[in-house]
Design a protein around this motif. Sequence first.
Motif, PDB file in Angstrom:
ATOM      1  N   HIS A  29     -31.121  40.935  -2.529  1.00  0.00           N
ATOM      2  CA  HIS A  29     -31.571  41.753  -1.397  1.00  0.00           C
ATOM      3  C   HIS A  29     -33.064  41.525  -1.166  1.00  0.00           C
ATOM      4  O   HIS A  29     -33.809  42.465  -0.909  1.00  0.00           O
ATOM      5  CB  HIS A  29     -31.307  43.238  -1.669  1.00  0.00           C
ATOM      6  N   ASP A  42     -29.577  49.161   5.938  1.00  0.00           N
ATOM      7  CA  ASP A  42     -29.503  47.700   5.824  1.00  0.00           C
ATOM      8  C   ASP A  42     -29.948  47.211   4.449  1.00  0.00           C
ATOM      9  O   ASP A  42     -29.727  46.051   4.100  1.00  0.00           O
ATOM     10  CB  ASP A  42     -30.381  47.035   6.897  1.00  0.00           C
ATOM     11  N   PHE A  43     -30.584  48.072   3.684  1.00  0.00           N
ATOM     12  CA  PHE A  43     -31.137  47.712   2.378  1.00  0.00           C
ATOM     13  C   PHE A  43     -30.468  48.621   1.346  1.00  0.00           C
ATOM     14  O   PHE A  43     -30.998  49.664   0.966  1.00  0.00           O
ATOM     15  CB  PHE A  43     -32.661  47.912   2.420  1.00  0.00           C
ATOM     16  N   ASN A  51     -30.487  40.510   9.662  1.00  0.00           N
ATOM     17  CA  ASN A  51     -31.001  41.623  10.463  1.00  0.00           C
ATOM     18  C   ASN A  51     -32.324  41.224  11.114  1.00  0.00           C
ATOM     19  O   ASN A  51     -33.169  40.602  10.471  1.00  0.00           O
ATOM     20  CB  ASN A  51     -31.264  42.858   9.584  1.00  0.00           C
ATOM     21  N   ARG A  62     -38.646  52.628   9.307  1.00  0.00           N
ATOM     22  CA  ARG A  62     -38.684  51.160   9.192  1.00  0.00           C
ATOM     23  C   ARG A  62     -39.961  50.648   8.559  1.00  0.00           C
ATOM     24  O   ARG A  62     -39.953  49.647   7.850  1.00  0.00           O
ATOM     25  CB  ARG A  62     -38.519  50.515  10.569  1.00  0.00           C
ATOM     26  N   LEU A 109     -35.085  46.130   9.954  1.00  0.00           N
ATOM     27  CA  LEU A 109     -34.410  46.762   8.825  1.00  0.00           C
ATOM     28  C   LEU A 109     -34.514  48.280   8.911  1.00  0.00           C
ATOM     29  O   LEU A 109     -35.612  48.840   8.969  1.00  0.00           O
ATOM     30  CB  LEU A 109     -35.038  46.309   7.502  1.00  0.00           C
ATOM     31  N   ASN A 110     -33.346  48.923   8.923  1.00  0.00           N
ATOM     32  CA  ASN A 110     -33.269  50.353   8.709  1.00  0.00           C
ATOM     33  C   ASN A 110     -32.800  50.592   7.274  1.00  0.00           C
ATOM     34  O   ASN A 110     -32.286  49.670   6.625  1.00  0.00           O
ATOM     35  CB  ASN A 110     -32.295  50.991   9.703  1.00  0.00           C
ATOM     36  N   GLU A 111     -32.977  51.793   6.775  1.00  0.00           N
ATOM     37  CA  GLU A 111     -32.620  52.051   5.376  1.00  0.00           C
ATOM     38  C   GLU A 111     -31.187  51.613   5.024  1.00  0.00           C
ATOM     39  O   GLU A 111     -30.976  50.991   3.980  1.00  0.00           O
ATOM     40  CB  GLU A 111     -32.824  53.530   5.036  1.00  0.00           C
ATOM     41  N   LEU A 115     -32.393  39.803   3.478  1.00  0.00           N
ATOM     42  CA  LEU A 115     -32.159  40.895   4.413  1.00  0.00           C
ATOM     43  C   LEU A 115     -32.420  40.476   5.857  1.00  0.00           C
ATOM     44  O   LEU A 115     -31.643  40.799   6.756  1.00  0.00           O
ATOM     45  CB  LEU A 115     -33.028  42.098   4.041  1.00  0.00           C
TER      46      LEU A 115
END
Length: 243
Positions: free
Chosen positions: A61, A77-78, A70, A46, A73-75, A66
């Motif tokens: 994005h 999520d992007f 959320n 994160r 953010l975890n990977e 984002l």
Amino acid sequence: MIAFREINDTEPALAHSPLVRGVEKTFAWIGEHGGIPLTPSKAFKRVFVHWAAAEFDWPGHTEADLFAVNKVLNEPDFAPLMVLHDLMIAMKLGRHYKGEFRLTKTGQALTGHPGRIFGTVVPFFLFRINHASMSRFDDAPILGNWDVFLNVLNVETEDGATGTHLRRVFFGEPETGPLPRYDEVMGQLYIQVLRPLCWAGLLQQERGTASYRFEEAVFMKTPLWRSALVLDTDAQVAPATRH
């Protein structure tokens, strides 16, 4: 075969490429920190994802986009970061080593050279990645011929064109019925062709209305398109009439 011109590292049009910017920013982080920490599942941690969301400034994005949906953010999520991570692994620009993502010699050789990053990464991203795999439909058809797509878009997007217009040019009118329905062909045109070109920085996308849909978005060539691409239809492109 699509021909790309060699782009100088000082070319201002490179600023239009989110992909080049993302690679450059990632390389800069690694240069400062030595590597990007990974989760046990080998995703970026994160601390880097949050930093990348702010630094990449990826259209559609952004950090604000984002965090609007959320709290953290975890990977996954992007989405562009996930694509970038997979791309750098596939191109052997980086590798996972002792809990970190580190650059290979190939990646190190591109550091500080945005023109070379564009010339190396963008053709691989456009032409060798299966963009259909990004679809929400498991059996999404691969639409096909990049030569046709780029040469037609070269003419059609000079002054900007809506998704609806481009869908009609490539595939005709969508089926109509008594109830509104998702136009899968339009969706695949966006996922497999238009969005990758926007992420590469060759097209830019403007939202047509507040109730945003692919059909209403306007797609227009960026200065990077003209700097980078050599196409059969170049002679057919009418001068832009923008004000």
